[in-house]
Design a protein around this motif. Structure first.
Motif: not given
Ligand code: SAH
Length: 234
Positions: A84-87, A111, A113-115, A130-132, A134-136, A138-139
């Motif tokens: 699951y891609l998530t911050p 993901g 919306f809010e997740g 997570s990619l880093g 920061f907030v994208l 979407g995933g």
């Protein structure tokens, strides 16, 4: 066996996107890897085909429903770890990329919306990545980045496998600087040693530049590098 990326998303039209061009795109065409997208909305049950709902406890935004996402995971098939891609996940690094590229493939949940509802994460226990910090929105962009990083490590994708061994993070260091023609540009010369043809000196110079770049730019990586050196030297 062909490496397989299975992507669960509400926006299958975002794929292959950038993965259809250049290196990854050629490898996709050559059958070195495969991409399957699964439209999470296909697993919605009600007549509005809703995939999200308001958060219990109030607050802004919408949350992806656990039942719909769970059915999509079940129906998606695919091979390799469920991610699951998530911050809030473990930050993606080259060590994890290598591990994933060495396996049969990945199953990625994007993901929106809010997740997603926490319970489906408990039930399916995906690896959270997570990619880093920061907030994208979407995933999907994170999934594309993860797949791109894996695909370039697959055998037969890069023309010269040597380039892999030299790269950033491979020795725990950032990469040395690169130069090409012209030898003088806007009054700036290429470092003399690189024109010397002296391979030992070039190697030593590149190593020094890599160490210098890491020390100055990434003290965190530099500390880990030193610790590894110390451990290796007893
Ligand atoms: N409300 C969440 C952010 C949701 S962003 C929070 O504050 O943590 C919507 C979706 O984008 C997430 O579900 C996740 O799948 C994806 N996403 C956002 N930032 C990301 C990141 N840094 N790495 C990986 N995925 C990310």
């Amino acid at each position: 066996m062909t490496w397989l990326a299975t992507v669960l998303t509400l926006f299958p039209e975002m794929f292959p996107g950038p993965l259809g061009a250049s290196l990854a795109g050629k490898a996709l065409e050559a059958g070195i890897w495969r991409l399957e997208t699964v439209d999470i909305r296909d697993f919605a049950r009600d007549k509005h085909r809703s995939v999200d709902d308001a958060p219990f406890g109030g607050g802004p935004g919408m949350v992806m429903r656990p039942d719909v996402l769970d059915a999509a995971i079940e129906g998606a098939g695919g091979v390799g770890p469920l991610i699951y891609l998530t911050p809030r996940g473990r930050v993606l690094d080259q060590a994890l990329v290598k591990e994933l590229a060495a396996g049969p493939g990945v199953r990625l949940i994007c993901g929106r919306f809010e997740g997603v509802d926490e319970r489906v994460l408990e039930a399916r226990a995906p690896l959270e990545v997570s990619l880093g910090d920061f907030v994208l929105s979407g995933g999907e962009p994170a999934a594309i980045a993860l797949i791109d990083a894996c695909v370039r490590l697959l055998p037969g994708v890069l023309g010269e496998p040597d380039t892999l061994a030299e790269e950033s993070f491979e020795a725990g260091l950032l990469e040395y600087p690169h130069y090409t023609r012209p030898a003088v540009w806007q009054g700036r010369s290429v470092p003399e040693v690189l024109l010397s043809g002296h391979h030992e000196r070039i190697r030593a110079w590149r190593r020094e530049r890599a160490e210098e770049a890491t020390r100055k730019r990434r003290p965190d990586l530099w500390e880990r590098y030193l610790a590894r050196q110390r451990a290796a030297n007893g």
